[in-house]
Design a protein around this motif. Structure first.
Motif, short mmCIF file in Angstrom:
data_model
loop_
_atom_site.label_atom_id
_atom_site.label_comp_id
_atom_site.label_asym_id
_atom_site.label_seq_id
_atom_site.Cartn_x
_atom_site.Cartn_y
_atom_site.Cartn_z
N ALA A 91 0.85 -1.20 0.00
CA ALA A 91 0.00 0.00 0.00
C ALA A 91 0.88 1.25 0.00
CB ALA A 91 -0.91 -0.01 1.23
N TYR A 92 0.23 2.39 -0.14
CA TYR A 92 0.95 3.66 -0.23
C TYR A 92 1.52 4.08 1.12
CZ TYR A 92 -1.83 4.27 -4.52
OH TYR A 92 -2.41 4.10 -5.74
N ILE A 93 2.59 4.86 1.06
CA ILE A 93 2.95 5.71 2.18
C ILE A 93 2.36 7.09 1.86
CG2 ILE A 93 4.83 7.04 3.21
CD1 ILE A 93 6.48 4.63 3.39
N LEU A 111 8.95 -0.86 8.52
CA LEU A 111 8.56 -2.19 8.98
C LEU A 111 7.56 -2.17 10.13
CD1 LEU A 111 12.00 -4.05 8.82
CD2 LEU A 111 10.16 -4.06 7.12
N THR A 112 7.30 -0.99 10.69
CA THR A 112 6.34 -0.92 11.81
C THR A 112 4.89 -1.05 11.34
OG1 THR A 112 6.32 1.52 11.70
CG2 THR A 112 7.84 0.49 13.28
N SER A 113 4.65 -0.96 10.04
CA SER A 113 3.29 -1.15 9.50
C SER A 113 3.27 -2.35 8.57
CB SER A 113 2.84 0.09 8.72
OG SER A 113 2.67 1.18 9.58
N HIS A 114 2.15 -3.06 8.55
CA HIS A 114 2.02 -4.17 7.60
C HIS A 114 2.03 -3.61 6.18
CE1 HIS A 114 0.29 -7.55 5.35
NE2 HIS A 114 0.76 -8.29 6.34
N TYR A 115 2.74 -4.30 5.29
CA TYR A 115 2.98 -3.75 3.95
C TYR A 115 1.71 -3.51 3.14
CZ TYR A 115 2.22 -8.25 1.53
OH TYR A 115 1.66 -9.40 1.01
N ARG A 116 0.62 -4.22 3.48
CA ARG A 116 -0.62 -4.02 2.71
C ARG A 116 -1.53 -2.94 3.31
NH1 ARG A 116 -4.19 -7.78 2.44
NH2 ARG A 116 -3.34 -9.37 3.84
N LYS A 117 -1.07 -2.29 4.38
CA LYS A 117 -1.83 -1.20 4.98
C LYS A 117 -1.16 0.13 4.68
CE LYS A 117 -3.92 -3.85 8.76
NZ LYS A 117 -4.09 -3.94 10.22
N ALA A 118 -1.96 1.16 4.47
CA ALA A 118 -1.41 2.49 4.23
C ALA A 118 -0.62 2.94 5.45
CB ALA A 118 -2.52 3.48 3.91
N GLN A 119 0.44 3.67 5.20
CA GLN A 119 1.30 4.14 6.28
C GLN A 119 1.53 5.64 6.11
OE1 GLN A 119 5.28 2.43 6.30
NE2 GLN A 119 5.45 2.66 8.50
N ASN A 120 1.23 6.40 7.15
CA ASN A 120 1.40 7.85 7.05
C ASN A 120 2.77 8.25 7.56
OD1 ASN A 120 0.23 10.44 6.33
ND2 ASN A 120 0.33 10.92 8.50
N PHE A 121 3.47 9.00 6.74
CA PHE A 121 4.81 9.44 7.10
C PHE A 121 4.75 10.72 7.91
CE2 PHE A 121 8.56 12.01 6.51
CZ PHE A 121 9.59 11.11 6.68
N SER A 122 5.57 10.77 8.96
CA SER A 122 5.72 12.00 9.72
C SER A 122 7.06 12.00 10.42
CB SER A 122 4.60 12.16 10.76
OG SER A 122 4.77 11.24 11.82
N ASP A 130 3.18 -15.28 8.19
CA ASP A 130 1.81 -14.82 8.03
C ASP A 130 1.80 -13.55 7.17
OD1 ASP A 130 -0.90 -14.29 8.24
OD2 ASP A 130 -0.74 -13.46 10.26
N ASP A 131 2.05 -13.72 5.87
CA ASP A 131 2.02 -12.61 4.91
C ASP A 131 2.95 -11.47 5.33
OD1 ASP A 131 1.20 -11.37 2.54
OD2 ASP A 131 -0.42 -10.29 3.55
N LEU A 132 4.15 -11.85 5.76
CA LEU A 132 5.20 -10.88 6.10
C LEU A 132 4.70 -9.83 7.10
CD1 LEU A 132 8.15 -10.79 4.98
CD2 LEU A 132 7.45 -8.80 3.67
N ASN A 133 4.20 -10.32 8.22
CA ASN A 133 3.66 -9.41 9.24
C ASN A 133 4.79 -8.86 10.10
OD1 ASN A 133 2.26 -8.15 11.36
ND2 ASN A 133 0.53 -9.54 11.13
N THR A 134 5.44 -7.83 9.60
CA THR A 134 6.59 -7.25 10.30
C THR A 134 6.22 -6.58 11.62
OG1 THR A 134 6.41 -5.28 8.88
CG2 THR A 134 8.00 -6.97 8.22
N PRO A 135 5.05 -5.94 11.78
CA PRO A 135 4.73 -5.39 13.11
C PRO A 135 4.70 -6.46 14.20
CG PRO A 135 3.26 -4.45 11.45
CD PRO A 135 4.02 -5.55 10.78
#
Length: 451
Positions: free
Chosen positions: A257-259, A293-304, A353-358
């Motif tokens: 997903a997007y950042i 890596l703190t967010s699952h790759y298929r979920k959007a991640q907001n940069f700050s 489990d689908d590369l669940n890095t969190p």
């Protein structure tokens, strides 16, 4: 191990084509600028996937390309009044320099489009010969109506894509038909081909490079979700139809997903982006990698910046905590082995489990907490084996190097010392300020107070 396959919209058990070799292709950058943080996410995510597969015992053949001929590159060259080759060389070098900070695996094949023109032309010719491509003036176009499975990856039906399409025999047979070869235009670079002088379309480039470096069928094709349609959809059409639809081309499609920046998609075209090159001026590559890596790759991640500061502190604390486990005692305990076993089980289960890095990161925190508990109960307990396993998984599987981050924090400690010393000088406390100066000089840090 299960991964989410975009093609089937489901979690699937990962079974590679070959027992011991996994072939992966990740779409690389178009080299007309520095990469932004959004571009950085698939680089980190799928490098982590590659690391985990190697950890599980697989051999890898990993390809990520450079698109070094494109409309955006031509525009950039004109703006800078330099050659296209100068533009692409500048930004390929910048990509290598910046991503070196992310601790990527070394054995990645990085082909350029301009190095694969004969393969591209050959594939286009096959599509013409097989009846899937046609010529309009000096362009070669792919006919989507000829490929019955067009739209399957992006979950679009061909008849719906064709709704409202105006057929104009002087132009495309279908307005959704896409370009395989672009006839030359004034003041644009071109290459010779049997069709015309021109250059390849974007989509055919990846298909041809995959075929050359990995073969007709590969295990994993990955990239950002914005590439699903039309880029990856068109890749399927080209690659399958160039082999008379005998190949399946890709077994597993993976998309991150997007950042977002300010909760909006990061994009150079809209100006809503932040370059990795600039972020690295303030934060180490380890911190950037850990943050992603703190967010699952298929979920959007907001940069700050705030999130990066948290990631920075977390990486430093992990290193500090693991350092506590590096004791010299020989007082071994089965309790430590139990913590290690539980940690490794949870860590591996998370990435399976689908590369669940969190979840994998959470297992690290849990293991550190368990280690500290054992240490508080018995200060002579030998926790070095736990520390060693944590370092292995953090550095070799997640790819987050710990030593460099400590160096960065040491630099910050130095800056704090210099700030304190300056305050002492402002307050005319020269004895203490000189003491700090002299002690720093003992470790070869020389301060010059002259204006």
């Amino acid at each position: 191990m299960k991964i989410y396959n975009t093609l089937t919209n489901s979690l699937e058990e990962f079974k590679p084509i070959s027992d011991d070799l996994v072939k992966i292709y990740v779409c690389g950058p178009t080299v007309y600028n520095y990469i932004h943080i959004g571009n950085t996410r698939p680089i980190v995510v799928f490098d982590t996937l590659a690391r985990f597969l190697m950890h599980k015992g697989y051999k890898l053949k990993f390809v990520q390309n450079f698109t070094d001929i494109d409309d955006k590159i031509i525009k950039k060259a004109n703006e800078m009044n330099i050659s296209i080759e100068e533009v692409t060389k500048k930004y390929i070098n910048a990509f290598i320099e910046d991503t070196n900070n992310l601790n990527l695996i070394k054995d990645v094949i990085r082909p350029k489009v301009t190095e694969n023109l004969s393969e591209i032309i050959e594939m286009i010719q096959k599509l013409i010969d097989n009846g899937y491509a046609y010529k309009k003036e000096n362009d070669i176009l792919f006919s989507i109506d000829k490929f019955k499975n067009y739209g399957k990856l992006s979950n679009q039906k061909l008849d719906e894509l064709n709704k409202g399409v105006r057929i104009d025999l002087t132009d495309k047979e279908n307005e959704k038909d896409f370009v395989l070869w672009k006839g030359k235009k004034e003041n644009e670079p071109y290459y010779d081909s049997p069709f015309s002088k021109g250059r390849p379309g974007w989509h055919i480039e990846c298909s041809a490079m995959i075929n050359r470096y990995l073969g007709e069928n590969i295990d994993i094709h990955a990239g950002g979700q914005d590439l699903i349609f039309p880029h990856h959809e068109n890749e399927i059409a080209q690659s399958v139809c160039s082999t008379n639809e005998k190949s399946f081309f890709v077994k597993y499609w993976m998309h991150n997903a997007y950042i977002t920046l300010n909760n909006e998609k990061m994009s150079k075209s809209t100006g809503n982006f932040l370059l990795l090159h600039d972020v690295l001026k303030e934060f180490s590559g380890e911190v950037v990698r850990y943050f992603i890596l703190t967010s699952h790759y298929r979920k959007a991640q907001n940069f700050s910046k705030e999130e990066l500061i948290i990631a920075k502190k977390t990486v430093f604390n992990i290193k500090k905590q693991i350092a506590k486990f590096n004791n010299e005692t020989e007082n071994n305990s089965s309790l430590v082995e139990e913590v290690i076993k539980d940690f490794e089980t949870e860590f591996n289960k998370a990435l399976e489990d689908d590369l669940n890095t969190p979840k994998a990161l959470a297992s690290i925190s849990k293991a550190i907490k368990s280690g500290n508990k054992l240490l508080s109960e018995n200060e002579k307990i030998n926790l070095r084996p736990l520390g060693q396993r944590l370092v292995y998984y953090i550095e070799n599987v997640l790819g987050v190097k710990l030593d460099k981050e400590i160096e960065m924090n040491n630099n910050e400690i130095l800056n704090i010392l210099l700030e304190v010393r300056q305050k002492l000088r402002d307050e005319k406390n020269y004895n203490l300020s000189d003491y700090i100066r002299d002690r720093l000089k003992e470790i070869d840090i020389d301060i010059n107070d002259k204006k």
